[in-house]
Design a protein around this motif. Structure first.
Motif, PDB file in Angstrom:
ATOM      1  N   VAL A 139       0.840  -1.202   0.000  1.00  0.00           N
ATOM      2  CA  VAL A 139       0.000   0.000   0.000  1.00  0.00           C
ATOM      3  C   VAL A 139       0.875   1.252   0.000  1.00  0.00           C
ATOM      4  O   VAL A 139       0.567   2.243  -0.677  1.00  0.00           O
ATOM      5  N   GLU A 158       2.253   1.938  -3.471  1.00  0.00           N
ATOM      6  CA  GLU A 158       1.225   2.517  -4.346  1.00  0.00           C
ATOM      7  C   GLU A 158       0.961   3.974  -3.994  1.00  0.00           C
ATOM      8  O   GLU A 158       0.861   4.823  -4.878  1.00  0.00           O
ATOM      9  N   ARG A 159       0.891   4.264  -2.678  1.00  0.00           N
ATOM     10  CA  ARG A 159       0.498   5.606  -2.251  1.00  0.00           C
ATOM     11  C   ARG A 159       1.623   6.626  -2.418  1.00  0.00           C
ATOM     12  O   ARG A 159       1.408   7.743  -2.885  1.00  0.00           O
ATOM     13  N   ARG A 179       1.266   6.508  -7.115  1.00  0.00           N
ATOM     14  CA  ARG A 179       0.117   7.396  -7.307  1.00  0.00           C
ATOM     15  C   ARG A 179       0.525   8.772  -7.813  1.00  0.00           C
ATOM     16  O   ARG A 179      -0.146   9.340  -8.686  1.00  0.00           O
ATOM     17  N   PRO A 182      -8.339   5.394  -5.926  1.00  0.00           N
ATOM     18  CA  PRO A 182      -7.304   5.197  -4.902  1.00  0.00           C
ATOM     19  C   PRO A 182      -7.584   3.997  -4.003  1.00  0.00           C
ATOM     20  O   PRO A 182      -6.678   3.219  -3.692  1.00  0.00           O
ATOM     21  N   ALA A 194      -5.308   0.610  -3.847  1.00  0.00           N
ATOM     22  CA  ALA A 194      -4.747   0.171  -2.569  1.00  0.00           C
ATOM     23  C   ALA A 194      -5.144  -1.276  -2.274  1.00  0.00           C
ATOM     24  O   ALA A 194      -4.327  -2.071  -1.789  1.00  0.00           O
TER      25      ALA A 194
END
Length: 293
Positions: free
Chosen positions: A76, A79-80, A84, A185, A189
């Motif tokens: 996560v 990705e964040r 992103r 989003p 996630a």
């Protein structure tokens, strides 16, 4: 004939484990269009974390839970924090980001937990089991059954649940998916968290099979022909591609290796993948790109 069947069955069992690694790629690529080259490093990180905890007398079940929490958190966070902000950048930019991540995760894991080879014992025996006229490894049977059960569960989850419907909508048209209220989003996630869980299972099975060591990251390279043959956007394709690669590799090593004067398992799957690219570039179950001019 029994030797041929044993070779074929062993290859198919290995193919299920290849498919498990490939599914981690499929999930992320289908959701965000990112080819996550760091998946191999995540497999190493998961196996290394688990074996380090068990070597420090952490109970098996607790080590599994802690490792799962770490892998989901890592996935996560990647990705964040990293991917992103790179949304709508070119594919090569995203690929280079995941390539850099693979070295960071790999190096960080070995820096914290050491780079020596660890033996991982999952409590699964490796004795020969007779099935009709053939003999198979009990570990391979259990590992393939575990990987197969996870593959089926993932297929049902992404084909029969709301998350799966949302994922297919995003894959078809991200802008349209946003317009009908799908929260990208949250979806991304979720997919990355599932990919972290897949990396954990793959890391445990491959780590128990060949030891927890740096070479675990190279499992990702074996998944590339699987993705090319099956298609980058299909879980079913990953399974079929894994079975084809596993069986073809095993049979080619036994029957073509002596004729060509050496091992062919290091390159045969890639030659097969190139042949598929020439005939069917999208793979057996991949979605063909349609360009309007």
């Amino acid at each position: 004939m029994s030797f041929f069947l044993e070779t074929l069955a062993g290859g198919l069992l290995a193919g299920v484990m290849y498919a498990l690694v490939a599914i981690g790629f499929v999930l992320i690529y289908k959701a965000s269009g990112v080819f996550n080259f760091a998946q191999g490093a995540m497999v190493l990180c998961a196996a290394l974390t688990f074996v380090t905890l068990t070597e420090r007398d952490v109970p098996f079940w607790l080590a599994g839970l802690i490792t799962l929490a770490i892998m989901v958190t890592l996935a996560v966070a990647v990705e964040r924090i990293v991917l992103r902000p790179l949304v709508n950048r070119s594919q090569i930019t995203l690929f280079m980001a995941t390539l850099g991540l693979s070295y960071i995760i790999e190096g960080g894991s070995q820096f914290v937990m050491g780079a020596s080879v660890h033996e991982l014992d999952l409590g699964i025996s490796d004795l020969p089991v007779a099935i009709g006229p053939i003999q198979l490894s009990s570990f391979d049977l259990v590992a393939a059954a575990s990987a197969g059960a996870l593959v089926i569960a993932l297929w049902l989850f992404f084909e029969r649940t709301r998350v799966g419907v949302s994922l297919r909508a995003v894959a078809d048209d991200p802008q349209a998916a946003l317009s009908i209220g799908i929260r990208l989003p949250l979806l991304w996630a979720t997919v990355w968290a599932v990919a972290g869980f897949v990396a954990l299972v793959a890391g445990l099975l491959w780590g128990a099979r060949q030891g927890v060591q740096f070479s675990l990251t190279f499992v990702v390279l074996k998944a590339l022909p699987v993705l090319i043959i099956g298609g980058f956007t299909s879980i079913t394709g990953a399974v079929v591609g894994g079975l084809i690669v596993g069986a073809a590799d095993a049979l080619a090593e036994i029957y073509l290796g002596p004729l060509l004067g050496g091992s062919v398992s290091t390159w045969f799957a890639y030659g097969l993948a190139v042949a598929f690219l020439l005939v069917r570039p999208a793979g057996l179950f991949g979605e063909r790109a349609i360009e309007r001019v």
